[in-house]
Scaffold this motif. Structure first.
Motif, short mmCIF file in Angstrom:
data_model
loop_
_atom_site.label_atom_id
_atom_site.label_comp_id
_atom_site.label_asym_id
_atom_site.label_seq_id
_atom_site.Cartn_x
_atom_site.Cartn_y
_atom_site.Cartn_z
N ASN A 308 6.59 17.58 1.53
CA ASN A 308 7.57 17.86 0.26
C ASN A 308 7.69 19.49 -0.10
O ASN A 308 7.91 19.65 -1.08
CB ASN A 308 7.18 17.12 -0.80
CG ASN A 308 8.12 16.69 -1.67
OD1 ASN A 308 9.15 16.51 -1.40
ND2 ASN A 308 7.96 17.07 -3.16
N THR A 317 13.41 9.63 -4.59
CA THR A 317 13.79 10.45 -3.50
C THR A 317 12.83 11.29 -2.63
O THR A 317 12.73 11.37 -1.50
CB THR A 317 14.98 11.52 -3.99
OG1 THR A 317 15.97 10.83 -4.90
CG2 THR A 317 15.44 12.42 -3.11
N GLN A 320 10.90 8.81 -0.44
CA GLN A 320 11.51 8.41 0.99
C GLN A 320 11.50 9.53 1.60
O GLN A 320 11.57 9.49 3.16
CB GLN A 320 12.96 7.95 0.33
CG GLN A 320 12.85 6.59 -0.26
CD GLN A 320 11.96 5.40 0.31
OE1 GLN A 320 12.12 5.19 1.66
NE2 GLN A 320 11.04 4.78 -0.29
N HIS A 321 11.67 10.80 1.30
CA HIS A 321 11.92 12.15 2.23
C HIS A 321 10.33 12.22 3.07
O HIS A 321 10.50 12.64 4.19
CB HIS A 321 12.02 13.29 1.25
CG HIS A 321 11.82 14.61 1.91
ND1 HIS A 321 12.76 14.72 2.88
CD2 HIS A 321 10.96 15.65 1.91
CE1 HIS A 321 12.33 16.25 3.50
NE2 HIS A 321 11.44 16.37 2.97
#
Length: 469
Positions: A308, A317, A320-321
Motif C-alpha cells: 500500500n 479501497t 481491495q488494492h
C-alpha cells in the motif's frame, strides 16, 4: 486418495495426512543414526492409530511426534511401542468427553468439568509440553494457599509457562497457572473465554477486540517479539546478490524488493549464477496459515503496508488494492501449518530444501539457540519494515489480573522471559541473552510499523481466506 474420517472435513484429513508425512520424514532423519527406519515408521503408525475415531484432529501430528520421540528414546532396544502414555490416555479421555458432550443435551457444568471442543486437544498439547496432563474434571488439587489460574495463550508462549522456574516464581506468589494454546485470532473470536481467568493473545488487535467485547479496560504487555525471516547462508548469499537481503552486523530483508520478485513470479532457478539452489519453485517465504495463526497475520500486516505504498491499510479501497498481492504470497505456498512451531521445526530439522525462507518470531530463533538447535549455516534476518508482535494479556477477573501484574513487574519472570527469547522492558537483558547464544539481534528496532486496526486486519485475512476457495 485421502482416507475418510467420520465427522472430519476432507480438507482437514488431507492436511493431517500431509503433516503426518512431513513429521515422519523429519523423525526418520533425526533418529536414523540410532533407530532403524522401519521401527520409526512402525512407532508412528501405532501412535497414530491410537487416535483413530477421535473427532479432535488439529494437534494429532504434534502429539504423535512427541509420543514417538519419547518411546524411541527408551534405553531398552527391545521396547518398541510401549503401552499408551498418560498423555495419550488423556487425549483419549478428552475425545470421549467431547463425544459425550456432543451427544447429550446441554446442561450446567462446573468451569473445570468439560473442556470446550474447540480447544480440547490443546489441553493435551499443554500437558505434553509441560510434562503434566490436566484432565477434565480431575485436575490435581493445588497446594494450600495456592490459587489455580487458567489462561488461554498463543502457542509460542507454552514453553515459557511450562518452565519449572516460571512455575516456582508463580507458586511463590500464591498462583498455579494452567494454560491452553490457541491461535490469537481464535482467542479473540471463537474460544469460550468464560472458562478462563485471562486471555493472552500475541497481538494488540486481538487483545483490543477482547477488551471491547467484554468491556475491559485493563491490559498488560509484559513482552514482545518482532517478526523475522529465518534462512540459510547459501540462500542469504543468493538473495544478497538479488538485492533482497542486506548483510551487516544484523542482516535485513527488504520487503519491497521481495514483493517485486514474488509478484512477478520469479523462481529460484531464474536467479543469475544460482548453482546452490537451482530449483523451479517460486521465491516465497513459508508462513503459517493466515486463517488461524498470528505470525502469518503479522507477516500479512508487513506485506500490506509495503503493497500500500508504505502506508497502513485503511478503508475498503486500500484493502481491495492490496489483496491480490497478499493472496498470492499465501496461495502459492500450498500446505501451511496452523502453529508457528510447524514451519520453524521444519526449518530446524529438514534443511533448506523444503523451507529456504521461513517467517518466524525472533523469540523462536533465540530460544532455539539456547537449546543448541541453531546450526552455523542458519541465518536470522529482519524484514524492513517489520512489526512487533506485542504479547498482550487481558485479565478476565481479579486472579487473571494478578498474573498480568506479576509478568509485568516481577524481575525474575522478566529475566526468564528473556531466556525464552522475548523482549521485555530491559533491552540490555535481552541483548545479553542473545549475545551469549551468538545470535546477532537488533538491539533497537527502528523500522517498525503498526499493524492495521483489528477490523481492517480481519477484512484482509478474510479476503485471503476467500481466495483459498
Amino acid at each position: 486418495m485421502s482416507r475418510v474420517v467420520p465427522g472430519v472435513a476432507a480438507d482437514a484429513v488431507q492436511r493431517e495426512e500431509l503433516a503426518m508425512r512431513r513429521m515422519t520424514e523429519s523423525l526418520v532423519e533425526d533418529l536414523s543414526e540410532n533407530v532403524p527406519v522401519d521401527q520409526v515408521t512402525s512407532a508412528v503408525g501405532a501412535a497414530h492409530h491410537r487416535f483413530t475415531g477421535k473427532p479432535i484432529r488439529e494437534f494429532v501430528p504434534i502429539l504423535v511426534e512427541r509420543i514417538v520421540r519419547r518411546e524411541l528414546a527408551d534405553p531398552d532396544p527391545t521396547v518398541r511401542v510401549p503401552a499408551p502414555s498418560a498423555a495419550v490416555r488423556a487425549a483419549e479421555l478428552i475425545a470421549r468427553e467431547s463425544n459425550t458432550t456432543e451427544q447429550q443435551p446441554k446442561r450446567s457444568v462446573s468451569r473445570r468439568a468439560v473442556v470446550p471442543l474447540s480447544i480440547g486437544a490443546a489441553v493435551v498439547v499443554a500437558g505434553v509440553v509441560a510434562g503434566v496432563v490436566v484432565l477434565p474434571g480431575g485436575a490435581e488439587a493445588p497446594a494450600a494457599g495456592v490459587t489455580v489460574v487458567r489462561g488461554v495463550v498463543g502457542s509460542e508462549k507454552m514453553s515459557f509457562f511450562a518452565d519449572e522456574r516460571v512455575a516456582k516464581v508463580l507458586a511463590d506468589n500464591g498462583i498455579r497457572v494452567e494454560v491452553e494454546p490457541a491461535g490469537s485470532r481464535q482467542i479473540a473470536t471463537t474460544v469460550d473465554l468464560g472458562a478462563f481467568d485471562f486471555a493472552f493473545p500475541s497481538s494488540i488487535p486481538a487483545a483490543e477486540r477482547i477488551q471491547r467485547q467484554r468491556n475491559i479496560t485493563t491490559k498488560y504487555t509484559p513482552f514482545s517479539s518482532p517478526i523475522a525471516i529465518a534462512t540459510y547462508r547459501p540462500i542469504a548469499d543468493l538473495l544478497t546478490a538479488a538485492g533482497v537481503i542486506r548483510p551487516g552486523p544484523v542482516a535485513t530483508f527488504d520487503m519491497n524488493k521481495y514483493l517485486e520478485l514474488a509478484g512477478s513470479g520469479v523462481q529460484w532457478d531464474d536467479l543469475p549464477d544460482n548453482t546452490t539452489y537451482p530449483v523451479a519453485k517460486n521465491i516465497l517465504v513459508s508462513t503459517t496459515d493466515p486463517r488461524s495463526s498470528n505470525s502469518a497475520a503479522m507477516y500479512l500486516s508487513i506485506a500490506s503496508y509495503v503493497a500500500n505504498d508504505h502506508t497502513i491499510v485503511r478503508g475498503a479501497t486500500a484493502e481491495q488494492h492490496v489483496l491480490p498481492a497478499l493472496s498470492k504470497l499465501f496461495l502459492a505456498q500450498g500446505y501451511t501449518d496452523n502453529s508457528s512451531d510447524g514451519p520453524f521445526n521444519q526449518y530446524l530439522t529438514n534443511g533448506m530444501g523444503p523451507t529456504p525462507l521461513v517467517c518466524i518470531y525472533e523469540a523462536q530463533f533465540v530460544e532455539a539457540a539456547g537449546k543448541g538447535r541453531i546450526k552455523p549455516d542458519m541465518v536470522l534476518t529482519y524484514p524492513t519494515p517489520t512489526v512487533l508482535s506485542s504479547h498482550t494479556l487481558v485479565p478476565l477477573n481479579a486472579t487473571g489480573d494478578k498474573v498480568g501484574t506479576l509478568l509485568t513487574d516481577n524481575a525474575e519472570l522478566r529475566r526468564l522471559a528473556a531466556e525464552h527469547g522475548f523482549r521485555t522492558g530491559d533491552t540490555a537483558q535481552f541483548t545479553s541473552v542473545a549475545a551469549e547464544r551468538s545470535v546477532p539481534v537488533a538491539a533497537d528496532l527502528i523500522d517498525v510499523v503498526d499493524v492495521p486496526a483489528y477490523e481492517t486486519l480481519e477484512h484482509l485475512l478474510d479476503g485471503v481466506a476467500n481466495a483459498y476457495n
